[in-house]
Design an enzyme around this catalytic site. Structure first.
Site: not given
Ligand code: NAD
Length: 499
Positions: A191, A244-246, A249, A267, A302, A401
């Site tokens: 996804k 993605g975001s904490t 996560g 992550e 990130c 962040e």
């Molecule tokens: P996000 O958490 O909003 O989204 C990440 C993914 O999760 C997307 O595919 C999104 O569609 C999905 N998602 C969003 N809401 C959801 C829900 N309620 N249920 C299930 N899935 C859902 O993050 P973002 O804005 O896409 O990316 C930025 C974040 O990613 C930042 O916090 C960044 O630090 C983190 N990030 C971490 C790493 C790492 O390796 N640690 C790498 C890149 C980005």
């Protein structure tokens, strides 16, 4: 190094084939609901495609296709040396289609074409090749039993893996998941983020062309709270690998608890400390690393070094150097190969960054560089590199962040205080320290609560080392052979011997 000009890239963009349907069981298909959503180019604010909005029914279909492929053994029971050949072909096809992949990412999420084409594509292709190369060189174990038994400890693919990835490195984050998951024999339902859904669909076609059987790699585009949630809650998904975001996560931990206790690896976010001690071996080098360490990819990284923690004895001199370098990192047209920074991924993300800049001012920090939206005439979402001086670590701009081009500078006196400030965060992804003293370097490295510590550099490394965090930056590691652990289960086979 790609030598195309802005005009060349614009021409290629005009003739680019954009795939915008779901990829399930080797076919591009519409969402069952027929719904779509607009992918917006953040450099212009204009739509570039209507993309299928997958929902629960589409996730069900993708998981069923992944399960069928897994059970058939067409990939999961293939000899590792065969999987290697296919993954190497996949990697070569990615390189051959590098211009298209780079363009799809740049057009959908605004990063510069130079970064997409010269960094993200080759590093992603290398990741796929590396896991292909590795997988036929990994042995299982025989336990040290008595002579009355033979006990095998084998690694088996987990089954159906749901991969949910962010928009900041669309191709690389996908490949960090795909490489080890596919090499180990799993089927995958990916996804991608709704802001950057396009390159994944091309990758899926290339994987099929390379010989990855139908159903082994599926892509469901759509919104996180619908398609991502459905994957997280699915009872026939064996593991979810998330970046993605904490905040999101944590939702995945809940989804697993509410459904089938699937494995979850996370992550997540960061607020990485970049510490410069007074005995820094080279302030000019450190200043370049500090500026690029936070502003690379518009700060949408990130592990961006978003807290610059400087010994007060060198603070004025060092900060002046960082400001001078940061002035050269002006946002520009992402299709211009000379641009150093591109557009912020979306209007809402840009507004979030600008709000944080406002919060920093109100908290009493001083903006010593930038602070504004720029290039408004383009219709796109651009923010200039912004540096705050006089930041206290308790301020929101030092704790939360921002995920944009904003740097908080904080001063310290003595290594103990530097460590205390660095660790005073809910995150623990990356950290860096500049010092000429190996003892200081090692004691700081041991003291820093982070998954990765850089000494006298920032954000360096390659596929051979694990990447991931501690604390609320998540758990599980991408990259290196350790990543394979997330996509395999251990099996013990105890054979009783009669002679
Ligand atoms: P996000 O958490 O909003 O989204 C990440 C993914 O999760 C997307 O595919 C999104 O569609 C999905 N998602 C969003 N809401 C959801 C829900 N309620 N249920 C299930 N899935 C859902 O993050 P973002 O804005 O896409 O990316 C930025 C974040 O990613 C930042 O916090 C960044 O630090 C983190 N990030 C971490 C790493 C790492 O390796 N640690 C790498 C890149 C980005």
């Amino acid at each position: 190094m790609n030598l195309m000009s802005t005009t060349n890239w614009r021409e290629l963009a005009a003739s680019l084939k954009i795939r915008s349907k779901l990829f399930i069981n080797g076919q591009l298909v519409d969402a069952q609901s027929g719904k779509t959503f607009a992918a917006i180019n953040p450099a212009t604010g204009k739509p570039i495609a209507n993309v299928a909005a997958g929902d629960v029914a589409d996730v069900d279909a993708a998981v069923a296709s992944a399960r069928k492929a897994f059970n058939s053994g067409s990939w999961s029971r293939r000899a590792p040396s065969d999987r290697k050949k296919v993954l190497l072909r996949f990697s070569e096809l990615m390189l051959a289609h590098g211009d298209e992949i780079a363009l799809l990412d740049t057009l959908s999420m605004g990063k510069t074409i130079g970064d997409s084409r010269n960094i993200e594509v080759p590093v992603s292709a290398n990741c796929i090749a590396w896991y292909g190369e590795a997988i036929d060189k990994i042995y299982d174990e025989v336990a040290p039993t008595g002579s009355d038994a033979l006990a095998l400890i084998t690694r088996e693919p987990i089954g159906v893996v749901g991969a949910v990835v962010p928009w900041n490195f669309p191709t690389l984050m996908t490949c960090w998941k795909l490489g080890p998951a596919l090499a180990a024999g799993n089927s995958v339902v990916l996804k991608p983020a709704e802001q950057s859904p396009l390159s994944a669909l091309l990758l899926a076609e290339l994987a099929l062309e390379a010989g990855i059987p139908e159903g082994v790699f599926n892509v469901v585009t759509g919104f996180g709270e619908i398609a991502g949630r459905a994957l997280g809650l699915h009872r026939d998904v064996d593991a979810v690998t998330f970046t993605g975001s904490t905040e999101v996560g944590k939702l995945f931990l809940g989804y697993a608890a509410k459904s089938n206790m699937k494995r979850v690896s996370l992550e997540c976010g960061g607020k990485s400390p970049h510490i410069v001690m007074a005995d820094c071996p080279n302030l000019d080098e450190a200043a370049i690393a500090a500026a690029y360490g936070v502003f690379f990819n518009q700060g949408e990284v990130c592990n961006a070094g978003s807290r610059l923690i400087i010994d007060e004895a060198i603070k004025d001199e060092f900060l002046a150097k960082v400001i001078e370098i940061s002035k050269t990192l002006k946002p520009g047209d992402p299709l211009d190969p000379e641009s150093k920074l591109g557009a912020i991924v979306s209007e809402s993300q840009m507004n979030r960054v600008l709000e944080y800049i406002d919060i920093g001012r109100k908290e009493g920090a001083q903006v010593v560089l930038g602070g504004e939206r720029v290039r408004t005439e383009s219709g796109g979402y651009f923010v200039e590199p912004t540096i705050f001086d006089g930041v206290k670590n308790s301020m929101r701009i030092a704790q939360e962040e921002i995920f944009g081009p904003a740097l908080a500078t904080i001063t310290f006196k003595g290594a103990d205080e530097a460590l205390q400030i660095a660790n005073d965060t809910i995150y623990g992804l990356g950290a860096a320290v500049w010092t000429s003293n190996i003892d200081t370097a090692m004691s700081m490295s041991r003291g820093l609560k982070a998954g990765v510590v850089w000494v006298n550099c920032f954000d360096e490394g390659n596929i051979t080392v694990p990447f991931g965090g501690v604390k609320q930056s998540g758990f599980g590691r991408d990259k290196s052979l350790h990543a394979i652990e997330k996509y395999t289960d251990l099996k013990t086979t105890w054979i009783k011997l009669r002679k």
